[in-house]
Scaffold this active site. Sequence first.
Site, PDB file in Angstrom:
ATOM      1  N   LYS A 165      49.686  37.020  35.570  1.00 49.22           N
ATOM      2  CA  LYS A 165      49.435  38.471  35.539  1.00 49.22           C
ATOM      3  C   LYS A 165      50.577  39.207  34.838  1.00 49.22           C
ATOM      4  O   LYS A 165      50.354  40.233  34.202  1.00 49.22           O
ATOM      5  CB  LYS A 165      49.233  39.021  36.959  1.00 49.22           C
ATOM      6  CG  LYS A 165      48.038  38.451  37.670  1.00 49.22           C
ATOM      7  CD  LYS A 165      46.868  39.432  37.694  1.00 49.22           C
ATOM      8  CE  LYS A 165      45.674  38.941  38.457  1.00 49.22           C
ATOM      9  NZ  LYS A 165      44.612  38.309  37.740  1.00 49.22           N
TER      10      LYS A 165
ATOM     11  N   LYS B 111      37.469  38.524  36.164  1.00 52.21           N
ATOM     12  CA  LYS B 111      37.050  39.923  36.033  1.00 52.21           C
ATOM     13  C   LYS B 111      37.812  40.652  34.948  1.00 52.21           C
ATOM     14  O   LYS B 111      37.340  41.640  34.407  1.00 52.21           O
ATOM     15  CB  LYS B 111      37.358  40.708  37.323  1.00 52.21           C
ATOM     16  CG  LYS B 111      36.852  40.125  38.581  1.00 52.21           C
ATOM     17  CD  LYS B 111      37.202  41.036  39.747  1.00 52.21           C
ATOM     18  CE  LYS B 111      38.162  40.333  40.672  1.00 52.21           C
ATOM     19  NZ  LYS B 111      37.966  40.528  42.096  1.00 52.21           N
TER      20      LYS B 111
ATOM     21  N   LYS C 123      39.347  30.039  33.399  1.00 51.79           N
ATOM     22  CA  LYS C 123      38.447  30.322  34.521  1.00 51.79           C
ATOM     23  C   LYS C 123      37.725  31.651  34.290  1.00 51.79           C
ATOM     24  O   LYS C 123      38.256  32.529  33.586  1.00 51.79           O
ATOM     25  CB  LYS C 123      39.209  30.305  35.841  1.00 51.79           C
ATOM     26  CG  LYS C 123      39.980  31.540  36.124  1.00 51.79           C
ATOM     27  CD  LYS C 123      40.515  31.621  37.527  1.00 51.79           C
ATOM     28  CE  LYS C 123      41.191  32.976  37.594  1.00 51.79           C
ATOM     29  NZ  LYS C 123      41.954  33.355  38.659  1.00 51.79           N
TER      30      LYS C 123
HETATM   31  P1  TYM Z   1      40.020  37.663  43.648  1.00 52.41           P
HETATM   32  O1  TYM Z   1      39.573  39.048  43.944  1.00 52.41           O
HETATM   33  O2  TYM Z   1      40.652  37.374  42.347  1.00 52.41           O
HETATM   34  O3  TYM Z   1      38.798  36.663  43.791  1.00 52.41           O
HETATM   35  C1  TYM Z   1      37.971  36.659  44.940  1.00 52.41           C
HETATM   36  C2  TYM Z   1      37.581  35.238  45.310  1.00 52.41           C
HETATM   37  O4  TYM Z   1      36.881  34.622  44.233  1.00 52.41           O
HETATM   38  C3  TYM Z   1      37.492  33.383  43.895  1.00 52.41           C
HETATM   39  N1  TYM Z   1      37.363  33.186  42.434  1.00 52.41           N
HETATM   40  C4  TYM Z   1      36.727  32.146  41.877  1.00 52.41           C
HETATM   41  N2  TYM Z   1      36.103  31.084  42.400  1.00 52.41           N
HETATM   42  C5  TYM Z   1      35.532  30.201  41.533  1.00 52.41           C
HETATM   43  N3  TYM Z   1      35.577  30.348  40.172  1.00 52.41           N
HETATM   44  C6  TYM Z   1      36.207  31.403  39.604  1.00 52.41           C
HETATM   45  N4  TYM Z   1      36.228  31.543  38.285  1.00 52.41           N
HETATM   46  C7  TYM Z   1      36.817  32.368  40.471  1.00 52.41           C
HETATM   47  N5  TYM Z   1      37.503  33.514  40.244  1.00 52.41           N
HETATM   48  C8  TYM Z   1      37.831  33.998  41.457  1.00 52.41           C
HETATM   49  C9  TYM Z   1      38.952  33.552  44.322  1.00 52.41           C
HETATM   50  O5  TYM Z   1      39.566  32.313  44.510  1.00 52.41           O
HETATM   51  C10 TYM Z   1      38.790  34.335  45.600  1.00 52.41           C
HETATM   52  O6  TYM Z   1      38.497  33.483  46.684  1.00 52.41           O
HETATM   53  N6  TYM Z   1      44.260  37.106  46.244  1.00 52.41           N
HETATM   54  C11 TYM Z   1      42.826  37.138  46.351  1.00 52.41           C
HETATM   55  C12 TYM Z   1      42.320  38.215  47.276  1.00 52.41           C
HETATM   56  C13 TYM Z   1      42.902  38.181  48.649  1.00 52.41           C
HETATM   57  C14 TYM Z   1      42.613  37.234  49.652  1.00 52.41           C
HETATM   58  C15 TYM Z   1      43.404  37.636  50.771  1.00 52.41           C
HETATM   59  C16 TYM Z   1      41.776  36.133  49.701  1.00 52.41           C
HETATM   60  C17 TYM Z   1      43.828  39.063  49.151  1.00 52.41           C
HETATM   61  N7  TYM Z   1      44.108  38.740  50.435  1.00 52.41           N
HETATM   62  C18 TYM Z   1      43.372  36.899  51.972  1.00 52.41           C
HETATM   63  C19 TYM Z   1      41.756  35.388  50.905  1.00 52.41           C
HETATM   64  C20 TYM Z   1      42.522  35.788  51.995  1.00 52.41           C
HETATM   65  C21 TYM Z   1      42.247  37.414  44.963  1.00 52.41           C
HETATM   66  O7  TYM Z   1      42.875  37.946  44.111  1.00 52.41           O
HETATM   67  O8  TYM Z   1      40.932  37.126  44.848  1.00 52.41           O
END
Ligand code: TYM
Length: 325
Positions: free
Chosen positions: A110, A195, A192
């Site tokens: 990032k 968004k 990957k």
């Molecule tokens: P975020 O918002 O980037 O993504 C949300 C969830 O989607 C999964 N993910 C994917 N899985 C498969 N293929 C992909 N291309 C892909 N892109 C994203 C992510 O692994 C995630 O599970 N840090 C986290 C948000 C968060 C969180 C937490 C998660 C904050 N606090 C506590 C679990 C527990 C994040 O940025 O997810």
Amino acid sequence: MKIFSGIRPSGQIHLGNYLGAIKQWIDLQKENECVFSIVDLHAITTPYDPKELKKDILNTAIIYLAAGVDPDKSIIFVQSRVQEHSELAWLFETITPMGELNRMTQFKEKSKENKDYINSGLLNYPVLMTADILLYKADAVPVGKDQEQHLELTRTIAKKFNQKFGDTFKEPKSLILKEGAKIMSLTDPKRKMSKSDDKKSYISLFDSPEEITKKIMSATTDSGKEVKYNITKKPGISNLLTIYSLLSNQTTQEIEKMFVKKSYSEFKKSLAEVVVNYLEPFRRKQKEFSAREIYVEEILNQGKSKALVIAQETIQEVRSKMGLS
Ligand code: TYM
């Protein structure tokens, strides 16, 4: 089990988020105590527009509901409305070694993407994530593969806290699927699905049938003609096969058999149909929930009240163990 997970309300939620995380949530909520948060405090660590964020928070709640998160079974709430998240993050920051944060892959990525926006919130992001999870004393965290490193840190911090202040937290395990944990970009299957990339690279859960078909038909494929799963030689086709398999409940081998002697284009056409049909109920429910904003806000308010009860209890315990009150 106690389950915690969350998604950043930043832009469109895509098929990767669904297949890696949300799909697991829907199964887990049947037999576990689940808490699912819209983690807005995480979303502000990268560039954003405050007006858009407000909309994205509500839209993310609508996505949870449209995808099947049941507010009678699971707690759904907005992270920033439960202030204990920020407080616990600060308390954990005082026991987190800087070196652990500096080596986080997501921080490095990032920082590269947003060179003018390298703030200390971005560095401390995994500590806030740790606070999210431990505030609810979660046993398990369903996420995609990209979050594994953060979960390792969560376990490290839990252990450190317990050693310093006495047994308080479990070390939560990550629930990462064998298939679907890393869905790749449609335009660059070596990256990957994300968004923050170009819209053509991902399928949003609410894309129209036309948009879905267009994106899949123009997805990057590989040289050769065979529809065959081979992650190194055919990363594009393999990614599409994974999506096909997860949405149609067939194995990749079964799908390969259906497309023997058929072209990439026939395969993609069929995949587009599978995705369009799978997401049809999502689009319908999204429309329904979007017309009932007050109802959605009510769900978030109730979720906040339920989350607060748990969060306040943990914070009291932590404060007391740390000698603060
Ligand atoms: P975020 O918002 O980037 O993504 C949300 C969830 O989607 C999964 N993910 C994917 N899985 C498969 N293929 C992909 N291309 C892909 N892109 C994203 C992510 O692994 C995630 O599970 N840090 C986290 C948000 C968060 C969180 C937490 C998660 C904050 N606090 C506590 C679990 C527990 C994040 O940025 O997810």
